[in-house]
Design an enzyme around this catalytic site. Sequence first.
Site, PDB file in Angstrom:
ATOM      1  N   ALA A   1       7.732 -31.695  32.450  1.00 58.32           N
ATOM      2  CA  ALA A   1       7.198 -30.355  32.749  1.00 58.32           C
ATOM      3  C   ALA A   1       6.027 -30.035  31.823  1.00 58.32           C
ATOM      4  CB  ALA A   1       8.294 -29.301  32.585  1.00 58.32           C
TER       5      ALA A   1
ATOM      6  N   TRP B   1       3.142 -32.013  32.970  1.00 48.96           N
ATOM      7  CA  TRP B   1       2.636 -31.488  34.257  1.00 48.96           C
ATOM      8  C   TRP B   1       1.540 -30.454  34.004  1.00 48.96           C
ATOM      9  CZ3 TRP B   1       2.870 -26.363  35.904  1.00 48.96           C
ATOM     10  CH2 TRP B   1       2.489 -26.135  37.216  1.00 48.96           C
ATOM     11  N   HIS B   2       1.662 -29.712  32.890  1.00 48.07           N
ATOM     12  CA  HIS B   2       0.666 -28.670  32.622  1.00 48.07           C
ATOM     13  C   HIS B   2      -0.714 -29.248  32.326  1.00 48.07           C
ATOM     14  CE1 HIS B   2       4.213 -26.056  32.151  1.00 48.07           C
ATOM     15  NE2 HIS B   2       3.382 -25.103  32.521  1.00 48.07           N
ATOM     16  N   GLY B   3      -0.742 -30.431  31.787  1.00 46.82           N
ATOM     17  CA  GLY B   3      -2.060 -30.990  31.492  1.00 46.82           C
ATOM     18  C   GLY B   3      -1.937 -32.350  30.846  1.00 46.82           C
TER      19      GLY B   3
ATOM     20  N   PHE C   1      -4.455 -26.267  35.395  1.00 41.60           N
ATOM     21  CA  PHE C   1      -3.336 -27.210  35.498  1.00 41.60           C
ATOM     22  C   PHE C   1      -3.255 -27.776  36.911  1.00 41.60           C
ATOM     23  CE2 PHE C   1      -1.565 -24.001  32.321  1.00 41.60           C
ATOM     24  CZ  PHE C   1      -2.248 -24.591  31.292  1.00 41.60           C
TER      25      PHE C   1
END
Lengths: 364, 460
Positions: free
Chosen positions: B317, B320-322, B460
Site C-alpha cells: 500500500a 502503491w502511493h509512489g 499517485f
Amino acid sequence: MGIRNLFTSNSSFTWKVYWKGFVALSLLLCLFIYSAFYLIDPYNCYPFSIKAPRAPVSSDARYFHTMLARSKAFDSAIIGASTARELRPVQLNPLFQSRFANLSFNAASAYEQSKMLSLFVDHHQAIKTVIWGLDFVWYKTEDTYTKFARPDEDFPEWLYSADCWKHPMSFNLKNFEHSVNQLWYMLGFKHFKYGLDGYTTYARRSMSLDEKRLRIYGSTTPLEKRVADPEIAMSAEQRAALVFPAEAILRSSLERLPANTEKVLFFVPYHFYHQPPDGSYEAQVIQEFKRRVSLLVQHFPKTHLLDFMIHSDITTTDPYYLDKVHTTVEGGAVIARDIYRSTRAKASIEGRVHYLGQIQNLYR
Amino acid sequence: MLFNSYVFIALFLPATLIAYYLVHHHKAKRLAVLAAASFIFYGYWDYRLLPLFTCSILGNWLIALWYAQTLRKSLITGGIVFNLLLIGIFKYADFLADSVAWVAAIERTPWGIVLPLGISFFTFQQISFLADLKKNPENFRPLGEYALYVSFFPQLIAGPIVRSSEIMAQYDLDPVRPGFYERLSKGTMLFIIGLMKKVLVADPLASIASPLFDRAAQSGSILFCDAWLASINYTVQLYFDFSGYSDMAVGLGLLFGYQLPYNFNIPYISKSISEFWLRWHMTLSRFLRDYLYIPMGGSRYGLTRQMVVLFITMFLAGLWHGAGWTYAVFGVMHGLALCINHLWRRSGCRLPAPLAWLVFMSFFITSLAVFRSADIATAMVMVRSMYGLDGLTMASIGGYNEGLLIAGVLIAMVGPTSQDVVTQKLRPHPALAVAFSLAAIYTVLTIGNHGYSEFIYFQF
C-alpha cells in the site's frame, strides 16, 4: 428563519425549488459580478467600461501600476523594485523633459519588472526615457534565482496580457475588492493616498536618526563595516562560469525598447554598511554582474549605466536611509539629481556615482 | 483538467451535464456522452496518454470477454499480471532500476518513463473488475459500459476506487428518476464543500508546510518546532485536499445520477491504526482487504501468517502511493504499527482513549513527515528534529495561520463528515441556496486570486 430550519423539512420549499433557486441565484451573481468588473474596470483595461477617472485604490502595485503602464499620460517610466520607489516623477519630469510614471513596486522580481516594462512598451509607441533601478534580484546566480520574488504572493499575469479583459482569471477576489474600492473612489466616497503617477513614498512617517541607524546597523551608533573573512580570490574562469538568469531578461527587455529611447540603468545605492565587503564572494559576484551589464549596454544605443552601489557620499550618509536598502524622500531626490547630472555629463561624479555605460551615440 | 479549474467548472462540467441530460432517456447515448466526456477529460492533461489508457481498457475488456466465453481462470490471472506489468513498467521500472544500480554502485541515467496520470487508480479498478468477474462471470458488460466504468471522470484520477457491482447496476437507471433534484442539489453541495476544502483550507496550509519541507530538504536541517509545524500542517492539508477531492468526486457522481462510495469518515478521531484505516481512504482499504489481505490468507492461517500478510499488504500500500523509498518506509511503518496494534488488542491491554489517540496521532503525523519528505535523507532530518534529537529550539519562522490550522484540526477530528451533513442533515431551504451560492462564488473568486493547484493524490 432560524438555522434550525435548515435541518427541518418545509413542504413548500422542495429540492426542485432549491435547485432552481440555487442555479438562478448563482448565475445572476456571476453575471452581476462580471458586469461590475467590466463597468467599473478597476485597472482601466476593459474596452466597454464607464468613462470616469480612476486611481490606484490599493497598495497592490502589481495590479494598479498596469493601469499607469497603459496610460497615454506618460511617455517615460521608472522600473524597479522598492529601491526605485523614491524616484519622484515630479522631480524627474522637468530634468528629462519627460512625463514619468514610477512603475516600480515592492519585492519585484526581475521577471515581474520585465513584464511591467513590456506592458509599458506595448502601449507606447514613442518612449522618451526609461530609468531602471537594478537591485539584488538581478545578480542572483543560478541556484538562488526565482521567477517570482514572493512565490506565495500572486503576480497577476493575466493583467499583463494584451487581451486581459477576456482572461478567465479576471474573475477573482482581488478584482472584486479593487472594483468596490474603485467604485467608492468614482462616487467620491473614498480617497486614496496612492499617487496618480505611481509615486507613493516608501517613508510612511518621519524617523529620527537613531531610529534610522537602528534599522541600518542594528544599533544607534554607526558600526564599522565588516571585512571579508576569509578573502576569496575568484579566477577569471570562475567569474566567467557564473550564470545570472536575469541577464537574459535584461537583454530581451532592452531589445524591446525603441532605439531612440534614452535608457538609464543604475545599480541602486544600498547603504555601504550592507554592501558585501571587498574580497568576499558576494562582492565578486556583484562585480562580475556589473561587468556583464556594462558589456551588455554597449549593444544598445542611448543607454547609460550608472553605479550607485559603491562607497560614496550617498551610501555613507545615514540620514538618507530608512533602513539598509531604502532611501528617504531626501535620499531619493539626491539620487534623481545625480542620475540627471551623471547622464548629462556622461561621466562619473566623484564620490557619488560611477558612470559605467557607453554614450557615444546618445544624441545622434 | 482539474476539478478546481475554471475550464472544468465553467465549461466542461456544464457542457457535459447539458449533453448528458439532453439524451438522459436513452441509456446507450447517455453512457456514450459520459464516456466521451471522460476521455476528453483525461486527454486534456496530455493527449499522448490516451493511447495507453485506451489500450489498457481494451486489453482488459478483451480478457474479460474471453473469460466470459471460456471461463478459463488462467485468463483472469493473466489479466491481473497484465495490469501489474503495465503499472510496473510505467510507475516502478525507473525506481527499481535506480535501486538496483544504487546497491550495485552503478551510475545510471533514468529512462524518464512518463507516469500516466491516475494509473494507480484505473489499474486497481480494472484488477478489481477481473477479480470480481472470476466469481461472477455473469457480470461481464459490453465495451462501452466497461470503458465508462474505468474512465468515469469524477473518480478516474484519484478514486474513490469503485467496484463494478457498485456502479454498473446504476447504469440502467434513468438519471431523471424520483429524487432527481435532490441528487442534483446534494451533488452540487458536496462539490462546493469539496472545492472549499481544497481552496480555502488545503492550499493555504500547503503554503506553510511546503516551504518548511523544502527548506529541510535543501539545508539538511529544520528546527524542532518547525518540523512539527510542517508535519501537522501537512497532516491537516492532506486530509482536506484528499477528502475535498473525494467530496467533489461523489458530488459529481450524484450530478449524473450515480452514487459513488464515500472515502472518509472523520479519520483523525481514530484511537488506533486499525480504526484509522477503516476511516481513511476507505475504498483503498477495502481494495487492499478484498484483493490482497484476504487472498493472501488473512487471518485464516494463524497469527504468524496473519502478521506477515498484514505487513506485506501495508508495504505494498505504501509503494502503491509512489515509486520512492519514503513511500516504502511509510508502508513499513504502517505495516509494523498494524501488527503491533493487533498483538496489543489480543493481549487485552487498553490505553485510556485520550492517550490512545495521542499515541496514534503522534505516530501518524510522524509517518506523514516521512511520506511527504523528498527523500529518505530529508525524512531522517524531519523525524530527528521532531523528536528532539537535533535539539529543542523553539524559535519558529512564524507567519503561519493558527486560526486556519486550529479550525482544520477541529473539523478533521470532530467532524461531521461532508456526506453526513449533506445527505443526512440538510433540508431544502432558501437560506441554504443563498449560502451555497455565495460560498461557491467566493471560492471560485479565490481560485482566481491564487490559480489552481493539483490535488496531492493526482501524483499517485
